[in-house]
Write a protein that holds these residues in place. Structure first.
Motif, short mmCIF file in Angstrom:
data_model
loop_
_atom_site.label_atom_id
_atom_site.label_comp_id
_atom_site.label_asym_id
_atom_site.label_seq_id
_atom_site.Cartn_x
_atom_site.Cartn_y
_atom_site.Cartn_z
N GLN A 358 0.84 -1.21 0.00
CA GLN A 358 0.00 0.00 0.00
C GLN A 358 0.87 1.25 0.00
OE1 GLN A 358 -3.52 -0.03 2.60
NE2 GLN A 358 -2.97 2.02 3.26
N LEU A 359 1.90 1.27 0.84
CA LEU A 359 2.82 2.40 0.87
C LEU A 359 3.57 2.52 -0.44
CD1 LEU A 359 4.34 4.67 2.39
CD2 LEU A 359 5.96 2.92 3.16
N ALA A 360 3.97 1.38 -1.01
CA ALA A 360 4.71 1.40 -2.27
C ALA A 360 3.88 2.03 -3.38
CB ALA A 360 5.11 -0.02 -2.67
N GLU A 361 2.61 1.68 -3.45
CA GLU A 361 1.76 2.24 -4.50
C GLU A 361 1.49 3.73 -4.25
OE1 GLU A 361 -1.54 -0.44 -4.63
OE2 GLU A 361 -0.42 -1.93 -5.79
N GLN A 362 1.40 4.12 -2.99
CA GLN A 362 1.28 5.55 -2.68
C GLN A 362 2.52 6.30 -3.16
OE1 GLN A 362 0.61 5.77 1.55
NE2 GLN A 362 -1.49 4.98 1.43
N ALA A 363 3.69 5.69 -2.96
CA ALA A 363 4.94 6.32 -3.38
C ALA A 363 4.99 6.46 -4.89
CB ALA A 363 6.12 5.50 -2.87
N LEU A 364 4.59 5.41 -5.61
CA LEU A 364 4.60 5.46 -7.07
C LEU A 364 3.63 6.50 -7.60
CD1 LEU A 364 4.75 1.63 -7.77
CD2 LEU A 364 6.63 3.26 -7.97
N ASP A 365 2.51 6.67 -6.91
CA ASP A 365 1.54 7.69 -7.32
C ASP A 365 2.03 9.10 -7.01
OD1 ASP A 365 -0.34 5.87 -8.29
OD2 ASP A 365 -1.31 5.63 -6.33
N ALA A 366 2.79 9.24 -5.91
CA ALA A 366 3.16 10.57 -5.45
C ALA A 366 4.44 11.10 -6.08
CB ALA A 366 3.33 10.55 -3.92
N VAL A 367 5.34 10.22 -6.53
CA VAL A 367 6.63 10.68 -7.02
C VAL A 367 6.45 11.56 -8.25
CG1 VAL A 367 7.10 8.72 -8.59
CG2 VAL A 367 9.01 9.91 -7.44
N GLY A 368 7.30 12.56 -8.36
CA GLY A 368 7.14 13.54 -9.43
C GLY A 368 7.37 12.99 -10.82
N PHE A 369 8.28 12.03 -10.97
CA PHE A 369 8.60 11.48 -12.30
C PHE A 369 8.99 10.02 -12.11
CE2 PHE A 369 11.19 10.89 -16.16
CZ PHE A 369 10.31 11.39 -17.11
N LEU A 370 8.42 9.16 -12.92
CA LEU A 370 8.63 7.71 -12.76
C LEU A 370 9.01 7.09 -14.10
CD1 LEU A 370 8.42 5.12 -11.03
CD2 LEU A 370 5.98 5.07 -11.55
N VAL A 371 10.14 6.38 -14.11
CA VAL A 371 10.60 5.66 -15.30
C VAL A 371 10.58 4.17 -14.99
CG1 VAL A 371 12.53 5.28 -16.89
CG2 VAL A 371 12.08 7.57 -16.02
N SER A 372 9.96 3.38 -15.87
CA SER A 372 9.83 1.94 -15.68
C SER A 372 10.53 1.21 -16.80
CB SER A 372 8.35 1.54 -15.63
OG SER A 372 8.19 0.14 -15.62
N LEU A 373 11.40 0.27 -16.46
CA LEU A 373 12.01 -0.64 -17.43
C LEU A 373 11.44 -2.02 -17.13
CD1 LEU A 373 14.31 1.66 -16.68
CD2 LEU A 373 15.65 0.31 -18.31
N GLU A 374 10.61 -2.54 -18.03
CA GLU A 374 9.84 -3.73 -17.71
C GLU A 374 9.65 -4.64 -18.91
OE1 GLU A 374 8.72 -5.77 -15.88
OE2 GLU A 374 8.41 -4.95 -13.89
N LEU A 375 9.38 -5.93 -18.60
CA LEU A 375 9.01 -6.91 -19.61
C LEU A 375 7.54 -6.78 -20.00
CD1 LEU A 375 10.65 -10.07 -18.03
CD2 LEU A 375 11.33 -9.05 -20.19
N ARG A 376 6.69 -6.57 -18.99
CA ARG A 376 5.26 -6.59 -19.19
C ARG A 376 4.62 -5.41 -18.47
NH1 ARG A 376 3.95 -12.00 -16.53
NH2 ARG A 376 1.82 -11.30 -16.90
N MET A 377 3.39 -5.10 -18.87
CA MET A 377 2.69 -4.02 -18.19
C MET A 377 2.43 -4.43 -16.74
SD MET A 377 1.57 -0.99 -18.46
CE MET A 377 1.49 -0.66 -20.22
N SER A 378 2.92 -3.63 -15.82
CA SER A 378 2.88 -3.98 -14.40
C SER A 378 2.27 -2.84 -13.61
CB SER A 378 4.30 -4.25 -13.89
OG SER A 378 5.06 -3.05 -13.88
#
Length: 577
Positions: A358-378
Motif C-alpha cells: 500500500q505504501l509502495a503504491e502511494q509512493a509510485l503515485d506521489a513521485v514527481g517522475f517515474l521511469v519503468s524498465l519492464e518486460l510486461r505491463m505492471s
C-alpha cells in the motif's frame, strides 16, 4: 509422459537448442532452451555436475511463458494528457532524460529500485548509472522485506560455501529458509547427503515442513522472532562444530538480530555461513553494487580511496562520486510517498512483493517522475511517465551469480525476438545516459564483462556487521497470533504467468495452526479459518500442525493468500472462525 507446452507443437529435429541458465531462483541451474522460429518451445535441464547435476525444478523447466504473455511490452510508452501512448525510442529517451535531469538537479534527487531479475551485467549498469549519471547512492535491489541489519550484513558478507561443501559437511543448520520451496536444487543436494552420508540437518523453524521431514531434520521450534535466542543457545558439539554450515535465507532479515546471531554462531564454532536469497539476480546485485553504500566489488562508498579508484576507472573527476549515505528500498519509498524524492527509476519490481504494498503504491503515485524498465505491463508501468520495454532472458546474453558466488554465463538464445523492439536493460541505460550527456559504456554485453573484469581491486570489509540484538517476544491479546509466512515454489509470481497447467500444480493454500489453538477455537482439519489485520483478511481451510500455539502460518503469495497486499506488514494477526 509429455509436456502440455510442447506436445504436438514441434518435433525434436525442428528445434534449435541453446545452452542457458535458469532465471527463477539462486540455485544457478544450467538449462537447455529449445526454440523454433523465434519462439521458445520447451526447456530442459542442462548437465552441470558442480551445480544441478542433471536436474531442474518444475518452476525452472516450465516457467517460461511469461515472456509471451498478452501484456508483453514491445514498444516504449510516454504519458501524455494522463494516458500512456506508444512512442519511438528517440522520443521516449528524450522525455525520460528531461525528467531525470530535472529531478537529479533538484532538491531531492533520484532513487533507483532494481528488483531481483537482473543479470550481473544489467545490475552493474544500474549501479554505474546511479553513481555516474544520477550522482546518488540511492539504489537497492531488494524488492522484498528488508532491514538495515541486512544491509550491513550483505556489505560484509563473503560467500565461501559450495554445493560440494554442503554435501561433504557433517552438519547443516537451516535458519529462515525452506529449501524445497525456495531453492530446490539445494534441497536435492541436502537430501542426497542425508540419504548417502547421514548428514545431520538442524532447522530453526515454527514446524516441520514436508521438505524438512524428507531431510530427517531435527527441529528447534521457534515462533518468528525467536531465532536469535535459539541460535545463541545452540550447541554444535565438538564432533561437528568445525564442519558445520549455517545456511540463512533472506527471510531472516525481518527478524531483529537474526543475521547477527547466525554470524555469531558461525564465528563461535568456526563454522561456515551461507546466505541463500530467493531470486536469481540477488547475489550478483550485491557484487555489482546495487546496494546503498556499497560500490561494485563490495567496497564502501564511505571509503575515499574506493571512490577515487572508481572515479579513475570510470574516467571521472576525483570528487564526482558522492559519499552521501544511500537509502534502501523502504526508505526511498517512504520518502517518495512524502514528496521527498524527485524521481524513481524502477526495474522489475512488483509492489506486492514489498513489505508494505500500500505504501509502495502511494509512493509510485506521489513521485514527481517515474521511469519503468519492464518486460510486461505492471503496477509500476501503469503509473510511469516513461516505459521502456526490455529483453527477456532468452532474448539477451548475460550472467547470473548463484548463491555459491559461482558465475553462470549464458548467450542469447533467440536471434530474432518475436516481441518487437526490446533491448537489454544495460543498453537502455547506456542510451539514456547518452541523452544526459554521459558515456556509460554499457551498450554491449561483452564490453560490460570486460569492464567488470578490470574494476579496481580492493578487499571488501571482512569484519562482522554490527551486532543487532534480538527483539522481545510479541505480546499477544486473546485471539491474536504471530504470523509466519514463506512462499510456495509455484505461486502467483509474475514469472509463472501464462501457463494454467503449471499453476494448477501448486500446493493448495491452507492456514496452519496448532492443535491446541484449533481445539480452543473448535476447529477441525478443513474448516474455514480467517486471519486478519486492520488492512484486510484471508480465509482458507485449516491444517492442524505440530507448532507453537502462538503461531499461525500462511503461504506468502498463493491464490487466496496474498499476505503482504492483504494484511500489510503486520507481525501480529487475529485468528477467528
Amino acid at each position: 509422459l509429455t509436456g502440455a507446452q510442447y506436445r504436438f507443437r514441434a518435433r525434436p529435429f525442428d528445434l534449435v537448442s541453446s545452452p542457458s541458465m535458469c532465471e527463477h531462483c539462486a540455485a544457478g541451474c544450467a538449462q537447455r532452451t529449445d526454440h523454433r522460429r523465434g519462439k521458445v518451445m520447451r526447456r530442459l535441464a542442462g548437465e552441470d555436475p558442480q551445480v544441478n547435476e542433471e536436474w531442474n525444478c518444475d518452476k525452472g523447466r516450465w516457467g517460461f511463458r511469461y515472456a509471451t504473455a498478452f501484456d508483453r511490452l514491445t514498444t516504449p510508452l510516454v504519458r501524455e494528457n494522463g494516458e500512456l501512448r506508444p512512442a519511438s525510442w528517440t522520443e521516449a529517451l528524450s522525455v525520460a532524460a528531461q525528467g531525470l535531469r530535472a529531478a537529479r538537479d533538484g532538491a531531492f534527487g533520484v532513487g533507483v529500485l532494481t528488483g531481483g531479475r537482473l543479470t550481473v551485467e544489467d545490475a552493474y549498469a544500474y549501479a554505474k548509472f546511479a553513481r555516474v549519471v544520477l550522482r546518488t547512492n540511492d539504489i537497492d535491489f531488494r524488492s522484498r522485506p528488508l532491514s538495515a541489519e541486512e544491509t550491513d550484513f550483505l556489505a560484509a558478507y563473503e560467500t565461501g560455501v559450495s554445493y560440494v561443501d554442503v554435501e561433504k559437511a557433517k552438519h547443516v543448520v537451516l535458519v529462515g529458509i525452506e529449501p524445497e520451496e525456495e531453492c530446490p536444487i539445494l534441497f536435492l543436494r541436502l537430501r542426497k547427503a542425508v540419504k548417502n552420508r547421514k548428514l545431520k540437518v538442524t532447522a530453526v523453524a515454527p514446524f516441520t515442513t514436508r521438505g524438512l521431514d524428507k531431510l530427517n531434520a531435527t527441529l528447534i521450534t521457534v515462533a518468528p522472532g525467536g531465532e536469535p535466542a535459539a541460535l545463541a543457545s545452540l550447541e554444535l558439539g565438538s564432533d561437528t562444530g568445525g564442519d558445520t554450515i549455517v545456511i540463512v535465507g533472506e527471510r531472516l532479515a525481518t527478524v531483529p538480530g537474526g543475521l547477527s546471531a547466525a554470524a555469531a554462531l558461525a564465528s563461535r564454532f568456526q563454522s561456515r555461513l551461507a546466505w541463500v536469497p530467493r531470486r536469481a539476480g540477488d547475489r550478483g546485485a550485491v557484487d555489482a553494487g546495487c546496494l546503498p553504500n556499497v560500490l561494485p566489488g563490495g567496497r564502501s562508498v564511505g571509503d575515499a580511496a574506493a571512490r577515487a579508484d572508481f572515479a579513475a576507472a570510470w574516467g571521472l573527476d576525483a570528487g564526482h562520486l558522492t559519499s552521501l549515505p544511500g537509502r534502501d528500498t523502504d526508505t526511498m519509498l517512504e520518502a517518495a510517498a512524502g514528496g521527498r524524492i524527485g524521481a524513481l527509476v524502477v526495474a522489475g519490481v512488483d509492489p506486492a512483493d514489498l513489505s508494505d504494498p500500500q505504501l509502495a503504491e502511494q509512493a509510485l503515485d506521489a513521485v514527481g517522475f517515474l521511469v519503468s524498465l519492464e518486460l510486461r505491463m505492471s503496477a509500476v508501468s501503469r503509473r510511469a511517465d516513461v516505459v521502456f520495454p526490455v529483453a527477456a532472458i532468452a532474448e539477451k546474453a548475460g550472467s547470473y551469480v548463484n548463491w555459491e558466488g559461482r558465475l553462470r554465463t549464458f548467450e542469447q538464445s533467440l536471434d530474432t525476438p518475436n516481441t518487437g523492439a526490446t533491448l537489454p536493460d544495460a543498453r537502455v541505460l547506456d542510451a539514456l545516459a547518452a541523452e544526459l550527456g554521459v558515456s556509460l559504456g554499457t551498450g554491449d554485453v561483452l564490453a560490460v564483462r570486460r569492464e567488470l573484469g578490470s574494476l579496481p581491486a580492493g578487499q571488501p570489509s571482512q569484519a562482522l556487521p554490527p551486532t543487532v540484538s534480538g527483539g522481545a517476544p510479541a505480546s499477544l491479546e486473546p485471539g491474536e497470533a504471530v504470523l509466519a509466512t514463506w512462499p510456495h515454489l509455484i505461486d502467483l509470481g509474475s514469472l509463472l504467468d501464462g501457463d494454467e497447467v503449471l499453476s494448477g500444480t501448486a500446493r493448495p493454500p491452507v492456514i496452519r495452526l496448532s492443535k491446541g489453538r484449533a481445539a480452543a477455537m473448535g476447529v477441525a482439519d478443513g474448516d474455514q479459518v480467517t486471519v486478519s489485520t486492520d488492512r484486510g483478511s484471508i480465509s482458507l481451510p485449516a491444517l492442524l500442525t505440530e507448532m507453537p500455539d502462538e503461531v499461525v502460518w500462511l503461504p506468502t503469495n498463493s491464490p487466496g493468500s496474498t499476505v503482504r497486499r492483504t494484511l500489510g506488514p503486520a507481525a501480529k494477526v487475529k485468528v477467528s472462525r
